[in-house]
Design a protein around this motif. Sequence first.
Motif, short mmCIF file in Angstrom:
data_model
loop_
_atom_site.label_atom_id
_atom_site.label_comp_id
_atom_site.label_asym_id
_atom_site.label_seq_id
_atom_site.Cartn_x
_atom_site.Cartn_y
_atom_site.Cartn_z
N CYS A 132 0.83 -1.21 0.00
CA CYS A 132 0.00 0.00 0.00
C CYS A 132 0.86 1.26 0.00
CB CYS A 132 -0.92 0.01 1.22
SG CYS A 132 -2.15 -1.32 1.22
N TYR A 133 2.17 1.11 -0.08
CA TYR A 133 3.12 2.22 -0.10
C TYR A 133 2.86 3.22 1.04
CZ TYR A 133 3.93 0.28 -4.72
OH TYR A 133 4.21 -0.57 -5.76
N PRO A 134 2.87 2.74 2.27
CA PRO A 134 2.62 3.65 3.41
C PRO A 134 3.77 4.63 3.59
CG PRO A 134 3.40 1.53 4.21
CD PRO A 134 3.19 1.37 2.73
N MET A 135 3.47 5.79 4.19
CA MET A 135 4.47 6.82 4.42
C MET A 135 4.90 6.82 5.89
SD MET A 135 2.64 9.89 2.26
CE MET A 135 3.97 11.07 2.55
N PHE A 136 6.20 6.67 6.10
CA PHE A 136 6.80 6.80 7.44
C PHE A 136 7.99 7.74 7.27
CE2 PHE A 136 4.37 2.96 7.77
CZ PHE A 136 3.90 2.94 9.08
N VAL B 60 0.07 2.74 10.29
CA VAL B 60 0.02 2.76 8.83
C VAL B 60 0.71 3.98 8.27
CG1 VAL B 60 -2.10 1.39 8.72
CG2 VAL B 60 -2.24 3.90 8.78
N SER B 61 1.08 4.94 9.13
CA SER B 61 1.79 6.13 8.66
C SER B 61 2.44 6.83 9.84
CB SER B 61 0.82 7.11 7.96
OG SER B 61 -0.16 7.59 8.89
N ASP B 62 3.42 7.68 9.53
CA ASP B 62 4.06 8.49 10.56
C ASP B 62 4.66 9.72 9.90
OD1 ASP B 62 4.92 9.23 13.09
OD2 ASP B 62 6.88 8.29 12.82
N GLY B 63 4.24 10.89 10.36
CA GLY B 63 4.74 12.14 9.80
C GLY B 63 4.51 13.28 10.77
N GLU C 184 4.89 15.50 0.49
CA GLU C 184 5.72 14.41 1.00
C GLU C 184 5.53 14.19 2.50
OE1 GLU C 184 7.58 12.44 -0.97
OE2 GLU C 184 6.73 13.60 -2.63
N ASN C 185 4.51 14.79 3.06
CA ASN C 185 4.29 14.67 4.50
C ASN C 185 2.93 14.02 4.77
OD1 ASN C 185 4.89 14.83 7.19
ND2 ASN C 185 4.96 17.07 7.27
N CYS C 186 2.76 13.54 6.00
CA CYS C 186 1.52 12.85 6.36
C CYS C 186 1.30 12.94 7.86
CB CYS C 186 1.57 11.38 5.93
SG CYS C 186 2.83 10.42 6.81
N SER C 187 0.15 12.49 8.30
CA SER C 187 -0.16 12.45 9.73
C SER C 187 0.19 11.07 10.28
CB SER C 187 -1.65 12.72 9.96
OG SER C 187 -2.45 11.78 9.27
N PRO C 188 0.52 10.99 11.57
CA PRO C 188 0.79 9.69 12.20
C PRO C 188 -0.53 9.01 12.55
CG PRO C 188 1.10 11.43 13.81
CD PRO C 188 0.75 12.11 12.51
#
Length: 243
Positions: free
Chosen positions: A64-68, A108-111, A200-204
């Motif tokens: 799922c190409y998660p963002m960390f 599933v994410s961290d930003g 390029e950023n996301c929420s945790p």
Amino acid sequence: MKKEKGITFTGSLRSDGITIYQKQGKTIIRSSTRSKSNGFTIKQFIQRQRMRHAIALWRELEYCYPMFTEAKSAYNGFVSLANHLPAVFVNKYDAMHSPSFLMPGIPVSDGTLPEVKQHLGEVGGKAALITDIRPYTKSYGMELRLFTAEQINGTYPKVEFDVRSVTREELIETGEGLALVGEEFADDNKGWALVLVRGENCSPQSIVTRCTLYQQFTTEEVLNEAAKTYGRVKESPFPSPRR
């Protein structure tokens, strides 16, 4: 010059506790200072089981190409966070099939974007994923991604992940914030996490779910039975695993 006959080698006769090696052209024989491994402690076993499960989850989530964004790699970021999940125990033979379990808190994410507070509930008598996103929140350049995790109960339990974009039109305003409403959110074998993405950023974010199957694999009894199948775990006493 008379040539001496014999065999020269470097090695260790572990069964006799003897080490043989060459030093400055001489053969040295001494008692071995390295003792044979006596296995690992129950605390080490619990950590190995926790790591095994984190890797099994990642093998499904990575598609799922998660963002960390706060780690050297998405894998490192995920495993670091997943190591705080409850440990689940499976025996040596089942472990070869990489079983995984749906539970609350799977990252599933961290930003660095603000975390979206979310929980499962009802809106107008229908199942919903309710968030604290306010209707007036500035959304320029913002994307919402909904991660769905599903517990597959085959011969070996497995968690499957999926992700899709969510449009503003799908969200319903509530007194708590915006919500996604639908019968899918009543499924006890599924879990969800709504992630904010901007560039390029996301929420945790982590999964919220009602699934309880994993709890059957966290008991002291299951821990003991799983440890016995490995044969190298130091026994007595086996403490209750940290939850």
